[in-house]
Scaffold this active site. Structure first.
Site, PDB file in Angstrom:
ATOM      1  N   LEU A 115      80.741  29.171 -44.280  1.00 43.59           N
ATOM      2  CA  LEU A 115      82.200  29.202 -44.219  1.00 43.59           C
ATOM      3  C   LEU A 115      82.599  28.289 -43.065  1.00 43.59           C
ATOM      4  O   LEU A 115      81.929  28.291 -42.022  1.00 43.59           O
ATOM      5  CB  LEU A 115      82.715  30.620 -43.942  1.00 43.59           C
ATOM      6  CG  LEU A 115      82.549  31.664 -45.043  1.00 43.59           C
ATOM      7  CD1 LEU A 115      83.004  33.032 -44.531  1.00 43.59           C
ATOM      8  CD2 LEU A 115      83.339  31.283 -46.293  1.00 43.59           C
ATOM      9  N   ASP A 116      83.668  27.517 -43.224  1.00 45.76           N
ATOM     10  CA  ASP A 116      84.066  26.669 -42.103  1.00 45.76           C
ATOM     11  C   ASP A 116      84.528  27.558 -40.944  1.00 45.76           C
ATOM     12  O   ASP A 116      84.813  28.742 -41.114  1.00 45.76           O
ATOM     13  CB  ASP A 116      85.135  25.656 -42.527  1.00 45.76           C
ATOM     14  CG  ASP A 116      86.445  26.312 -42.918  1.00 45.76           C
ATOM     15  OD1 ASP A 116      87.135  26.834 -42.016  1.00 45.76           O
ATOM     16  OD2 ASP A 116      86.791  26.310 -44.113  1.00 45.76           O
ATOM     17  N   ALA A 117      84.588  26.976 -39.751  1.00 49.43           N
ATOM     18  CA  ALA A 117      84.816  27.764 -38.536  1.00 49.43           C
ATOM     19  C   ALA A 117      86.100  28.585 -38.600  1.00 49.43           C
ATOM     20  O   ALA A 117      86.153  29.722 -38.108  1.00 49.43           O
ATOM     21  CB  ALA A 117      84.842  26.843 -37.322  1.00 49.43           C
TER      22      ALA A 117
END
Length: 249
Positions: A113-115
């Site tokens: 998952l992106d940050a």
């Protein structure tokens, strides 16, 4: 015939294997076998004397895969915002290792998952399960809820189902619902079967609704439930079995 083919004299009695996997008491497991509710490697087993090698067979009870190996650990993390999807980060940013220190096993993450995205992230020490779940050919469904800019029209979901062309190829959702529309923002739930980098953000941006907040609520059969940001929960044998099913194991 099938009972004899899977029988291993040096193995463990099937009802004992089932009881150890948490299916129920030894007696309950015997009843399940006698009813024909138990399959080993696809064969219905009805004889109580059958012994199996639990590490070498696939066991199902009422059609659901049963996991018997305690050495395999799979957990779900509600990934907080700002945490990068790597086990450690050379730049000192918060990483996944910080949340699974209580597990002595060497866990690694299933996909990313992106940050800035929060929600369901799986970690496991089962390499084959991780590879299968992450591989696009298995198309494991993932559900996201996005708060987006703009007031979504009913045609939004029609567009997303039809498909949106991105730089790295088209993407389409398998399910879409506009959950809420308020002044200047909307809440949209989408389900899709792929996990390209920032795919949900790019898709919604392309149709004119940039994402303000994004949470992944489901990865296949595993849901966020009441898990709070930063909390980790070990999956039950039944849940791991359900993951194996969607991964084709």
């Amino acid at each position: 015939m099938g009972d004899l083919e899977i029988h291993r004299p040096e193995g463990v009695r099937l009802q004992k294997v089932l009881a150890a996997a948490g299916v129920g008491s030894r007696r309950k497991c015997e009843v399940l076998i006698e009813r024909g509710d138990v399959k080993v490697d696809g064969e219905v087993v009805t004889q109580l004397g059958v012994r199996v090698d639990p590490d070498a067979v696939r066991i199902e009870v009422k059609g659901k895969r049963i996991v018997v190996d305690d050495r395999q650990v799979t957990v779900v993390l509600n990934k907080p915002r700002g945490v990068v999807s790597t086990m450690s980060d050379p730049h000192g940013r918060p990483a996944l290792d910080d949340y699974v220190k209580d597990y002595p096993e060497r866990l690694f993450h299933v996909g990313r998952l992106d940050a800035e995205t929060t929600g369901v992230l799986l970690l496991t020490n089962d390499g084959e399960l991780a590879n299968r779940l992450a591989h696009p050919t298995h198309g494991v469904p993932k559900v996201y809820v996005a708060k987006v800019e703009g007031e979504a029209k009913p045609t939004l979901c029609t567009k997303l189902r039809a498909g949106v062309d991105l730089d790295d190829g088209p993407v389409r959702v398998s399910d879409c619902r506009v959950l809420d529309v308020s002044r200047g923002h909307s809440l949209v739930r989408v389900e899709l079967h792929e996990g390209r980098n920032r795919i949900v953000r790019r898709m919604l941006d392309k149709v004119g609704h940039p994402v303000v907040e994004l949470v992944r609520t489901d990865f296949g059969p595993i849901s966020l439930g009441t898990l709070q940001p930063g909390e980790v929960r070990r999956l039950s044998r039944e849940e791991v079995g359900a993951l194996m099913e969607v991964a084709g194991l």
